[in-house]
Design an enzyme around this catalytic site. Structure first.
Site, PDB file in Angstrom:
ATOM      1  N   ASP A  77       0.864  -1.177   0.000  1.00 40.76           N
ATOM      2  CA  ASP A  77       0.000   0.000   0.000  1.00 40.76           C
ATOM      3  C   ASP A  77       0.898   1.223   0.000  1.00 40.76           C
ATOM      4  OD1 ASP A  77      -2.708   1.236   0.391  1.00 40.76           O
ATOM      5  OD2 ASP A  77      -1.741   2.014   2.175  1.00 40.76           O
ATOM      6  N   SER A  78       0.317   2.378  -0.317  1.00 42.92           N
ATOM      7  CA  SER A  78       1.082   3.618  -0.274  1.00 42.92           C
ATOM      8  C   SER A  78       1.517   3.959   1.151  1.00 42.92           C
ATOM      9  CB  SER A  78       0.252   4.760  -0.834  1.00 42.92           C
ATOM     10  OG  SER A  78      -0.951   4.879  -0.115  1.00 42.92           O
ATOM     11  N   GLY A 105      -2.543   9.031  -4.113  1.00 40.85           N
ATOM     12  CA  GLY A 105      -3.799   9.477  -4.717  1.00 40.85           C
ATOM     13  C   GLY A 105      -3.791  10.868  -5.314  1.00 40.85           C
ATOM     14  N   CYS A 121      -3.821  -0.829  -2.236  1.00 39.35           N
ATOM     15  CA  CYS A 121      -4.054   0.592  -2.494  1.00 39.35           C
ATOM     16  C   CYS A 121      -4.946   0.742  -3.725  1.00 39.35           C
ATOM     17  CB  CYS A 121      -2.697   1.253  -2.725  1.00 39.35           C
ATOM     18  SG  CYS A 121      -2.773   2.956  -3.265  1.00 39.35           S
ATOM     19  N   ASN A 122      -6.066   1.447  -3.558  1.00 39.21           N
ATOM     20  CA  ASN A 122      -6.974   1.654  -4.685  1.00 39.21           C
ATOM     21  C   ASN A 122      -6.310   2.422  -5.818  1.00 39.21           C
ATOM     22  OD1 ASN A 122     -10.176   1.123  -4.145  1.00 39.21           O
ATOM     23  ND2 ASN A 122      -9.038   1.326  -2.247  1.00 39.21           N
ATOM     24  N   THR A 123      -5.515   3.426  -5.486  1.00 37.16           N
ATOM     25  CA  THR A 123      -4.877   4.218  -6.536  1.00 37.16           C
ATOM     26  C   THR A 123      -3.899   3.354  -7.317  1.00 37.16           C
ATOM     27  OG1 THR A 123      -5.079   6.175  -5.122  1.00 37.16           O
ATOM     28  CG2 THR A 123      -3.603   6.330  -7.004  1.00 37.16           C
ATOM     29  N   GLU A 132      -5.563  10.296   8.507  1.00 38.57           N
ATOM     30  CA  GLU A 132      -4.178  10.175   8.989  1.00 38.57           C
ATOM     31  C   GLU A 132      -3.886  11.141  10.131  1.00 38.57           C
ATOM     32  OE1 GLU A 132      -1.122   9.504   6.123  1.00 38.57           O
ATOM     33  OE2 GLU A 132      -2.158   7.607   5.787  1.00 38.57           O
ATOM     34  N   CYS A 166     -11.134   3.595  -1.271  1.00 40.16           N
ATOM     35  CA  CYS A 166      -9.833   3.981  -0.705  1.00 40.16           C
ATOM     36  C   CYS A 166      -9.700   3.272   0.624  1.00 40.16           C
ATOM     37  CB  CYS A 166      -9.768   5.502  -0.513  1.00 40.16           C
ATOM     38  SG  CYS A 166      -8.275   6.062   0.346  1.00 40.16           S
ATOM     39  N   THR A 167      -8.517   2.757   0.914  1.00 37.04           N
ATOM     40  CA  THR A 167      -8.331   1.955   2.132  1.00 37.04           C
ATOM     41  C   THR A 167      -8.604   2.731   3.424  1.00 37.04           C
ATOM     42  OG1 THR A 167      -5.994   2.500   2.005  1.00 37.04           O
ATOM     43  CG2 THR A 167      -6.655   0.332   1.206  1.00 37.04           C
ATOM     44  N   HIS A 168      -8.543   4.075   3.349  1.00 33.48           N
ATOM     45  CA  HIS A 168      -8.772   4.856   4.565  1.00 33.48           C
ATOM     46  C   HIS A 168     -10.251   5.020   4.902  1.00 33.48           C
ATOM     47  CE1 HIS A 168      -4.618   5.916   3.801  1.00 33.48           C
ATOM     48  NE2 HIS A 168      -4.546   6.567   4.926  1.00 33.48           N
TER      49      HIS A 168
END
Lengths: 280, 280
Positions: B17-18, B50, B80-82, B158, B191-193
């Site tokens: 992931d990023s 992103g 990561c979706n991006t 974050e 998005c993972t967040h």
């Protein structure tokens, strides 16, 4: 990199930043010294620096400096507050030409502007580094200094919100809440993005708090440096500016307009692998 | 890297992931397949992906995949979706082991969940890529799809804000405003967040809109993959997990707790220069 470096008619000023924010410093630099050619590096592929650890930021800043040195600049400007906070001494020791950071000039301008307490707003990394506090204490050991980190302000500015946006005002009110009660004499805008929110910050802090823009203070230091080195170019027409970005050049040119300064016409890509290779 | 790779008792699942967000997928993965060892790479030195161009994200994703391949994983997950949006096909062509992305499983889960219009929220790059739209249209060419980019949500999560924070609610209300009027059958949290804000999103969208978590959908796909490959490990105790981060390991461990899953005990640093060297 599509083009060999070093094709300036006279030695340029090298400026680097984590992304676009340093263009606010370039705007001030162009006003003060329109004839100076500029080579700008925005590390947009790794932006932001302000949420990362100081050791990582130090590495990135060294790579950016090494890249700019290829252009044989007369001096290098670390326009990014986080990079300045993490790496000013390291860059000075590394670079054969002078390195101007934004922390020490900003601290000096604040100490000159007021005898009262000084507030600082910045990224998480800048505030955690306590670099502004150290720079202020060196000039005046008794000065009260209060820092506040404002993690959302960079993404808010990069999203393109203006300072009358209700979300911008709520976020600023929250971040500035404690600082508003501290009878500050000056507040340092300790991040290149914050001048774009200066109007709203001024309204919230009131007329008695001097807002200190570190970029503008750094430009004064650059002028002094150049006056000592040579006769500054003094043409009325902005001299050439070449930009490099580690992300997409078209995007850099498009978004960079908001951050100001000269028209952004020459933007080239440089990979982060090429930056790292400078130090290998 | 302080330790040689490959010291797992059985081939791990590689997840990248990023940054920290992919740990929300690890949480689901651990619930579904507690016995599977995991090697996780969070590219925290270059987070977020992103806001960056798809070509830059594609390079980063390739480097992350090449790094994870050293551990001889049974499969790799682009959490990561991006990265999934920018590089799913590229990674599949590159990797000798299967690569599971989060876009196609999320799209399939949404198409299954509703016959109505499907909304997607994601980063600027994910929405600009139209990857979800393409994946949905492949499954149902007549389906109405509406995307909305939400650039502030990643920095908001974050920063540690919870979903009852007034600023979080204002920002969400603004981003979801148009989607609320579209009589959606499902909304993909692209998005993972975003699962960390699911409660607030659910309240704003109402009970008739199914929220689809791409990470959970990807975990179902991983289960199918593993069932086809071998008998999945089925221990009750979570198997070992090793994490690597391109930024500070202590910070990764501390902040990673919020994103969940197994306790984060083994975190090592790997430089972005080492990631780039994998592809050189």
């Amino acid at each position: 990199m599509e083009q060999a470096p070093g094709n300036f008619s006279s030695p340029p000023i090298g400026v680097f930043d984590s992304g676009l924010g340093g263009l606010t410093l370039v705007r001030e630099l162009t006003r003060a010294l329109p004839g100076e050619p500029i080579v700008y590096l925005g590390d947009s592929a790794r932006v932001p620096y302000g949420t990362k650890s100081l050791e990582t930021v130090r590495q990135f800043a060294l790579q950016c400096t090494a890249f700019l040195l290829q252009f044989e600049p007369k001096l290098i400007v670390a326009a990014c507050n986080t990079a300045s906070a993490a790496a000013a001494d390291t860059l000075e020791a590394f670079s054969p030409v002078p390195v101007v950071d934004v922390i020490r000039p900003g601290a000096a301008a604040a100490v000159t502007a007021t005898d009262g307490p000084i507030g600082i707003i910045g990224t998480e990394a800048t505030i955690a580094s306590a670099a502004y506090e150290r720079a202020i204490t060196e000039l005046d050991p008794t000065r009260e200094v209060i820092g506040a980190s404002c993690p959302l302000l960079v993404p808010i500015v990069e999203e393109g919100r203006d300072e009358n946006d209700p979300i911008v005002l709520s976020v600023l009110s929250e971040y500035l809440h404690d600082l508003q009660r501290r009878r500050l004499g000056a507040l340092i805008l300790g991040c290149t993005h914050y001048p774009l929110l200066a109007g709203a910050i001024r309204k919230l802090m009131g007329p008695d708090v001097a807002l200190v823009c570190s970029a503008a203070a750094a430009v004064q230091k650059i002028q002094l440096h150049l006056a000592g080195l040579t006769v500054p170019a003094s043409g009325e027409t902005p001299a050439e500016m070449h930009c490099y970005t580690t992300d997409n050049p078209e995007r850099f040119a498009r978004l960079g307009r908001r951050f100001g300064g000269r028209p952004i016409t020459h933007v080239q890509h440089v990979g982060t692998d090429e930056l790292q290779a400078q130090l290998a």
